[in-house]
Motif scaffolding. Structure first.
Motif, PDB file in Angstrom:
ATOM      1  N   ASP A 542     -59.577   7.467  79.641  1.00 32.00           N
ATOM      2  CA  ASP A 542     -60.790   7.376  80.466  1.00 32.00           C
ATOM      3  C   ASP A 542     -60.651   8.289  81.678  1.00 32.00           C
ATOM      4  O   ASP A 542     -59.602   8.297  82.347  1.00 32.00           O
ATOM      5  N   VAL A 557     -67.166   6.288  82.871  1.00 31.87           N
ATOM      6  CA  VAL A 557     -67.472   5.831  81.514  1.00 31.87           C
ATOM      7  C   VAL A 557     -68.941   5.427  81.501  1.00 31.87           C
ATOM      8  O   VAL A 557     -69.418   4.799  82.459  1.00 31.87           O
ATOM      9  N   GLU A 561     -71.269   1.382  77.676  1.00 29.25           N
ATOM     10  CA  GLU A 561     -69.953   1.216  77.052  1.00 29.25           C
ATOM     11  C   GLU A 561     -69.040   0.379  77.947  1.00 29.25           C
ATOM     12  O   GLU A 561     -68.309  -0.499  77.474  1.00 29.25           O
ATOM     13  N   TRP A 562     -69.076   0.655  79.247  1.00 31.24           N
ATOM     14  CA  TRP A 562     -68.225  -0.077  80.205  1.00 31.24           C
ATOM     15  C   TRP A 562     -68.550  -1.565  80.194  1.00 31.24           C
ATOM     16  O   TRP A 562     -67.652  -2.415  80.135  1.00 31.24           O
ATOM     17  N   ARG A 565     -67.194  -3.567  77.176  1.00 35.44           N
ATOM     18  CA  ARG A 565     -65.754  -3.702  76.957  1.00 35.44           C
ATOM     19  C   ARG A 565     -65.263  -5.105  77.311  1.00 35.44           C
ATOM     20  O   ARG A 565     -65.698  -5.708  78.294  1.00 35.44           O
TER      21      ARG A 565
END
Length: 618
Positions: A542, A557, A561-562, A565
């Motif tokens: 990252d 990011v 997507e972040w 997670r």
């Protein structure tokens, strides 16, 4: 000189934020004074136990009309900083008798050395030792035998722990009696050079051992400007020790005379009457701000971003990293002492030391001069140089710096700000110390390399895997995870990478040493990974931004997507070297910004439960 508007604004903010907690603290101290355990309230049997071994002081103690000082000592003869304290109690008893008073050792506290435990399992007990010291101090003082308190302590967790414990007995006058730094040995910069050569495999272990032993060579505090010497600076600038007593070397006539004068003065302020000065009145919001100003003006240890909030909290005062950040923008960097320069604390003291520093800060309106101190004349007394004349302690007004490469006036500083930044973003909230980092390296954007241990970083370095631009992330290092050990062992390794021309930074929810310097580092990041904090969402590769200029720590990011997670699970807890005994503290600590203390978190819970009924003496 009018108070600087930034100092005034931060102080006002702290006073307002602490309004309820400070009122409750002072009410509890008033209750201690009015109803608490003290010698006049002890039964004959209680007193007999307390004075049975008092020898020649027994008769005076039985009369109960004079001051009896309680000494809380961190003496041990393994650690250079605390070894000089071995003879102090016997000397202090003599000095107390000169004033018609007595002194007894109330108790001892543990004093561990981060230098000995650096990189070892025992370092995981380090931060927790501060709370053990605070509780040990409280145990010693709980006997109620004392009218005043002398604290004997120097190093990292010891002084904060002593103050936290003593503040819960803040109805008693209290003074810290320092022992001073060792004389200068191998220069710290040369020691660091040999460390880096060893990390690169260019010198062997015998050369490293020779350099280390030449640097740490005798009784006294280590001479670099790390947490131990920052402690001494802060206690003096808060007015809790004799003026100009922080940095005289052990074993000198001046050091012994300052100790004698300190005991005499402590007896005076412990007597009832107009001169009585309880600790609770000395450690107020203004004194805490003065400590923060001193920390920033001298480029002091980042460990105090944890310790100062904890000390303040013990006095019912609430500060946070935004306060330090705001002050840092107004307080100039006035000293260059290793790791912020090549000089050591002895050179700082020779250049004018604390008196010159305090005088300049007062003249610039950066210190509260109206605080109550153990010295009769208040803060301005601390702008005086102590010296011996014909075996008599005398004070003279401090002069300008005698070495501007080490100490400068606030109007002509090394840097316009104190170099301690609050950094925040989608990776959390942390501290970044800029004062020893080159301006060109204060912003780093690079791929992350993720580790759960500092040994993992060292192993990767030896395999050549870090020979690149990189943000090294060491997570699961916070108070809840493993006690927040210092990661100073990484400094030579990361410095080698930096010297090879790579752009390198460190990010961690742990600590670095107060001696750490030139490598950019965002530390103390919270919420910590152990609690599912953002660092637990990072993945190798990252891209990460660490920027002191904008105060940002960001994982670059895509937000979708972040957010999707899942935090990685924490590693299993450590066992061995006594770490399992501290599991209760490790699983209940609060944030580093609040002080990283399970003990204070539980204490605040009790105070909040009782609430304002404390004022009613319940």
């Amino acid at each position: 000189m009018a108070l600087h508007p930034a100092v005034s604004a931060v102080t006002d903010r702290i006073i307002e934020r602490s309004r309820v907690s400070r009122r409750r603290y002072l009410a509890l101290m008033a209750r201690n004074r009015a109803q608490g355990i003290m010698r006049p309230r002890l039964a004959c049997g209680n007193l007999a136990h307390g004075l049975a071994a008092a020898g020649e002081d027994k008769a005076r103690l039985m009369q109960g009309r004079s001051v009896n000082l309680g000494i809380v000592t961190s003496y041990n003869d393994m650690l250079s900083a605390h070894q000089p304290y071995g003879r102090y109690p016997d000397q202090m008893k003599l000095y107390a008798r000169e004033m018609g008073a007595t002194a007894q050792v109330a108790g001892g506290v543990p004093a561990m050395c981060d230098g000995v435990t650096q990189g070892q399992e025992g370092m995981e007990l380090s931060l927790f030792s501060r709370d053990v010291i605070a509780m040990s101090t409280a145990v010693g003082l709980s006997h109620g035998m004392f009218e005043g308190v002398a604290l004997l302590g120097i190093c990292d967790k010891i002084v904060p722990g002593l103050l936290i414990g003593a503040l819960r007995f803040g109805h008693l006058p209290t003074m810290l009696i320092p022992a001073g730094p060792m004389t200068s040995g191998l220069p710290n910069k040369e020691k660091q050079r040999v460390r880096q050569l060893y990390a690169e495999g260019k010198v062997d272990q015998s050369a490293l051992m020779e350099a280390e032993a030449a640097s740490y060579h005798g009784p006294g505090t280590c001479t670099f400007y790390g947490t131990a010497n920052t402690n001494q600076m802060m206690v003096e600038i808060m007015g809790l020790m004799m003026p100009d007593s922080a940095f005289s070397n052990p074993g000198t006539r001046l050091r012994q005379t300052l100790t004698r004068a300190g005991v005499h003065r402590l007896v005076e302020i412990s007597r009832p009457g107009d001169g009585h000065r309880p600790l609770s009145e000395l450690v107020d919001e203004k004194a805490i701000v003065n400590a923060a100003v001193g920390l920033l003006a001298t480029g002091g240890s980042t460990n105090h971003a944890i310790h100062l909030p904890a000390i303040a909290r013990a006095a019912g005062i609430v500060i946070d990293w935004a306060d330090l950040d705001a002050l840092s923008r107004a307080v100039p960097l006035m000293t260059r002492a290793y790791p912020n320069g090549s000089a050591d604390v002895n050179a700082f003291n020779d250049a004018g030391g604390m008196p010159t520093l305090i005088g300049s800060l007062c003249d610039a309106g950066l210190l509260h001069e109206d605080i109550v101190t153990v010295s009769a004349g208040g803060m301005r007394d601390y702008a005086r140089r102590a010296e011996m004349q014909d075996d008599v302690l005398v004070y003279r007004a401090a002069g300008p710096s005698e070495d501007r490469a080490v100490l400068r006036d606030a109007r002509e500083p090394f840097l316009p700000d104190g170099g301690m930044r609050l950094v925040s973003g989608n990776l959390g909230r942390g501290i970044y110390k800029t004062s020893a980092v080159e301006a060109s390296r204060q912003t780093i954007e690079a791929p992350a390399a993720i580790f759960d241990t500092q040994q993992g970083v060292i192993d990767a370095f030896k395999r050549g895997e870090l020979d690149r631009d990189v943000v090294v992330v060491v997570r699961f290092q916070g108070p809840d995870a493993n006690g927040m050990p210092e990661l100073h062992r990484l400094t030579p390794t990361l410095a080698v990478l930096q010297d090879r021309g790579y752009r390198v930074a460190l990010m961690t929810d742990g600590r670095m040493s107060g001696a750490s310097g030139k490598v950019p580092a965002a530390i103390h990041i919270g919420p910590e990974a152990q609690a599912g904090g953002p660092l637990a969402r990072l993945r190798d590769g990252d891209r990460v931004l660490v920027c002191a200029a904008t105060g940002r720590i960001e994982a670059l990011v895509p937000s979708a997507e972040w957010d999707a997670r899942v935090p990685v699970p924490p590693p299993p807890p450590g066992l061995g070297t006594g770490r399992e005994l501290f599991a209760l503290m490790r699983t209940r600590s609060d944030s580093a910004e609040a002080g990283g203390s399970a003990m204070l978190a539980a204490m605040d819970g009790i105070v909040d439960t009782i609430g304002d009924s404390i004022d009613e003496g319940r």
